[in-house]
Design a protein around this motif. Structure first.
Motif, PDB file in Angstrom:
ATOM      1  N   SER A 125       0.807  -1.226   0.000  1.00  0.00           N
ATOM      2  CA  SER A 125       0.000   0.000   0.000  1.00  0.00           C
ATOM      3  C   SER A 125       0.836   1.270   0.000  1.00  0.00           C
ATOM      4  CB  SER A 125      -0.934  -0.005   1.211  1.00  0.00           C
ATOM      5  OG  SER A 125      -0.192   0.040   2.414  1.00  0.00           O
ATOM      6  N   ARG A 152     -11.145  -6.966  -6.436  1.00  0.00           N
ATOM      7  CA  ARG A 152     -11.291  -5.899  -5.455  1.00  0.00           C
ATOM      8  C   ARG A 152     -12.152  -6.306  -4.261  1.00  0.00           C
ATOM      9  NH1 ARG A 152     -13.174  -2.791  -8.617  1.00  0.00           N
ATOM     10  NH2 ARG A 152     -11.330  -1.564  -9.188  1.00  0.00           N
ATOM     11  N   GLU A 156     -10.511  -6.221  -0.508  1.00  0.00           N
ATOM     12  CA  GLU A 156     -10.859  -5.182   0.469  1.00  0.00           C
ATOM     13  C   GLU A 156     -11.690  -5.734   1.618  1.00  0.00           C
ATOM     14  OE1 GLU A 156     -12.402  -1.809  -1.677  1.00  0.00           O
ATOM     15  OE2 GLU A 156     -10.437  -1.368  -2.573  1.00  0.00           O
ATOM     16  N   SER A 163      -6.533  -0.189  -0.224  1.00  0.00           N
ATOM     17  CA  SER A 163      -7.209  -0.008  -1.510  1.00  0.00           C
ATOM     18  C   SER A 163      -6.638  -0.987  -2.526  1.00  0.00           C
ATOM     19  CB  SER A 163      -7.015   1.423  -2.014  1.00  0.00           C
ATOM     20  OG  SER A 163      -7.314   1.518  -3.393  1.00  0.00           O
ATOM     21  N   TYR A 164      -7.499  -1.811  -3.083  1.00  0.00           N
ATOM     22  CA  TYR A 164      -7.082  -2.781  -4.098  1.00  0.00           C
ATOM     23  C   TYR A 164      -6.447  -2.073  -5.289  1.00  0.00           C
ATOM     24  CZ  TYR A 164      -7.553  -6.323  -7.776  1.00  0.00           C
ATOM     25  OH  TYR A 164      -7.328  -7.192  -8.815  1.00  0.00           O
ATOM     26  N   ASP A 165      -7.102  -1.034  -5.796  1.00  0.00           N
ATOM     27  CA  ASP A 165      -6.596  -0.335  -6.983  1.00  0.00           C
ATOM     28  C   ASP A 165      -5.224   0.272  -6.711  1.00  0.00           C
ATOM     29  OD1 ASP A 165      -8.861  -0.968  -8.422  1.00  0.00           O
ATOM     30  OD2 ASP A 165      -9.898   0.900  -7.905  1.00  0.00           O
ATOM     31  N   ARG A 166      -5.028   0.815  -5.518  1.00  0.00           N
ATOM     32  CA  ARG A 166      -3.742   1.441  -5.196  1.00  0.00           C
ATOM     33  C   ARG A 166      -2.627   0.397  -5.133  1.00  0.00           C
ATOM     34  NH1 ARG A 166      -5.212   4.152  -0.907  1.00  0.00           N
ATOM     35  NH2 ARG A 166      -5.820   5.927  -2.198  1.00  0.00           N
ATOM     36  N   MET A 168      -2.559  -2.543  -6.656  1.00  0.00           N
ATOM     37  CA  MET A 168      -2.283  -3.011  -8.016  1.00  0.00           C
ATOM     38  C   MET A 168      -1.429  -1.999  -8.777  1.00  0.00           C
ATOM     39  SD  MET A 168      -3.748  -5.925  -7.965  1.00  0.00           S
ATOM     40  CE  MET A 168      -3.518  -5.941  -6.171  1.00  0.00           C
ATOM     41  N   GLU A 169      -1.735  -0.730  -8.612  1.00  0.00           N
ATOM     42  CA  GLU A 169      -0.966   0.336  -9.256  1.00  0.00           C
ATOM     43  C   GLU A 169       0.484   0.319  -8.775  1.00  0.00           C
ATOM     44  OE1 GLU A 169      -0.776   5.163  -8.811  1.00  0.00           O
ATOM     45  OE2 GLU A 169      -2.755   4.212  -8.838  1.00  0.00           O
ATOM     46  N   GLU A 172       2.451  -2.667 -10.315  1.00  0.00           N
ATOM     47  CA  GLU A 172       2.788  -2.365 -11.696  1.00  0.00           C
ATOM     48  C   GLU A 172       3.849  -1.267 -11.774  1.00  0.00           C
ATOM     49  OE1 GLU A 172      -1.104  -1.458 -13.025  1.00  0.00           O
ATOM     50  OE2 GLU A 172      -1.702  -3.563 -13.263  1.00  0.00           O
ATOM     51  N   ARG A 207      -3.561 -13.913 -13.664  1.00  0.00           N
ATOM     52  CA  ARG A 207      -3.277 -12.483 -13.827  1.00  0.00           C
ATOM     53  C   ARG A 207      -1.797 -12.165 -13.661  1.00  0.00           C
ATOM     54  NH1 ARG A 207      -5.919  -6.940 -11.285  1.00  0.00           N
ATOM     55  NH2 ARG A 207      -4.262  -5.608 -12.084  1.00  0.00           N
TER      56      ARG A 207
END
Length: 316
Positions: A125, A152, A156, A163-166, A168-169, A172, A207
Motif C-alpha cells: 500500500s 477488489r 478489500e 485499496s485494491y486499486d492502489r 495493483m498500481e 505495476e 493475472r
C-alpha cells in the motif's frame, strides 16, 4: 528421472514424519539443543506498526509496545550478522516495513556490509513509485507483496483499510521502475493465502504469473495457536535451529510466529547474536521443543505443517 526423484523425496519425508519421536530422541542424544551453525536467516523487525487490519491476522491481540527499530541497533545487528557469515536478512516481522522512514537507508547499509540476500514482505500500500525507485537503487534483493485476492471485493474484505486499486498500481509501478532502471532486483514475489477460494486462486495465478518473478500460494497457519489451539504436528520445527528473530526493540523472540514476543530469548541491546544463539535460554527452548513439544505456542502451532522435514539434514 525427475518423477523418480520426487517419489524418493516423498518417501523419505513420509518416513521422517512417521518417526518424529525417534528423530527427536536422536537429536537430544546428539546434543542438538546447541545449534551447530549460525542461523541461516536473521529476521529484523523494522517496525511492528501496520496500516491494515487483515481479517486473518491476530494483530488486535498484540500487547507489546509498538515502534520502529533505531538505526544504531539495526547497524549493530547487521554488523554481527555479517561477521558470522549470515547471508540472508529479512527486514520485516510483524508490521508494514515501509512505515519505517529509514528503511531504504537500512537496506543500503545491509548491502554495504555484504549481506547477499536482503528481502522484505509488504502489503504494497505504501510502495509508491518514488519508494519503488529508492528500494531498487538501494539494492533490495526480494520483495514479497501479500495480495491474497484476484479481485477488489475479496481483497478489500480481507485486507481491511487497504485499496485494491492502489496496491495493483504500486505493483505495476515497481515492475515499470525496475524495467526503466534495467534492474533484475528486487525479485517480485506475489503471495496468495488459500481461504477456500479456489476460483480466486486460479484467477490470481492467471493475472500475475507473467508479471511477477514468482507467484507463491500458501496455506493459512494459526499464528502459533492464536487462531485455534489444536495442532497435530510432532516433527521438530526448523525455526529454533535455522532462524533468528529480532523485534524492533532489540529483544530476540522465539520465531516469526511469536508475534507478541511471548518467549524472549535474549536482547541485542546488551548481548550479541552469538551470545543469544547458543545461550542458556535458546538451548533450553530447543531441548524442551524436542522432549515435550516446546513452549505452549510451539505445541499449539501448525506452521511446521507447511515445511518439509528434510531440513533436519542441516543439523548433521
Amino acid at each position: 528421472m525427475l518423477h523418480a526423484r520426487a517419489r524418493v523425496r516423498t518417501a523419505i519425508e513420509t518416513f521422517l514424519l512417521k518417526r518424529a519421536a525417534l528423530v527427536c530422541r536422536v537429536l537430544v542424544r546428539a546434543g542438538r539443543d546447541r545449534a551447530p551453525r549460525p542461523p541461516d536467516i536473521i529476521q529484523i523487525e523494522a517496525t511492528n506498526l501496520c496500516n491494515a487490519r487483515c481479517v486473518f491476522c491476530p494483530r488486535e491481540r498484540m500487547q507489546r509496545k509498538q515502534g520502529v527499530m533505531d538505526m544504531g541497533l539495526f547497524c549493530k545487528t547487521v554488523d554481527e550478522a555479517a561477521s558470522l557469515g549470515i547471508r540472508h536478512v529479512r527486514l520485516h516481522n510483524y508490521g508494514e516495513s515501509l512505515i519505517d522512514r529509514q528503511l531504504v537507508e537500512k537496506i543500503r547499509y545491509a548491502k554495504s556490509r555484504g549481506i547477499a540476500e536482503v528481502g522484505l514482505i509488504s502489503n504494497g500500500s505504501l510502495l509508491t513509485e518514488p519508494v519503488a525507485r529508492a528500494i531498487v537503487e538501494a539494492g533490495l534483493d526480494a520483495i514479497n507483496i501479500s495480495v491474497d485476492a484476484a479481485g477488489r471485493e475479496t481483497f478489500e474484505r480481507t485486507r481491511v483499510g487497504l485499496s485494491y486499486d492502489r496496491v495493483m498500481e504500486h505493483i505495476e509501478g515497481l515492475v515499470r521502475v525496475r524495467r526503466e532502471l534495467g534492474a533484475t532486483r528486487p525479485k517480485l514475489i506475489l503471495s496468495f493465502v488459500r481461504q477456500h477460494n479456489s476460483d480466486d486462486e486460479q484467477a490470481f495465478i492467471e493475472r500475475w504469473r507473467q508479471v511477477a518473478d514468482k507467484v507463491h500460494i500458501t496455506d493459512l497457519h494459526n499464528w502459533a495457536g492464536t487462531l485455534h489451539t489444536q495442532s497435530d504436528i510432532r516433527f521438530p520445527c526448523y525455526r529454533p535451529w535455522l532462524t533468528f528473530t529480532v523485534l524492533w526493540d532489540g529483544r530476540v523472540a522465539l520465531c516469526c510466529a511469536d508475534f507478541d514476543g511471548a518467549v524472549i530469548l535474549g536482547d541485542l541491546r546488551s548481548q550479541t547474536i552469538s551470545e543469544v544463539w547458543n545461550g542458556d535460554a535458546f538451548r533450553a527452548v530447543r531441548r524442551t521443543h524436542l522432549v515435550h513439544g516446546g513452549p505452549d505456542i510451539c505445541r499449539a502451532c501448525n506452521l511446521p505443517k507447511k515445511d518439509s522435514p528434510l531440513w533436519i539434514r542441516r543439523l548433521v
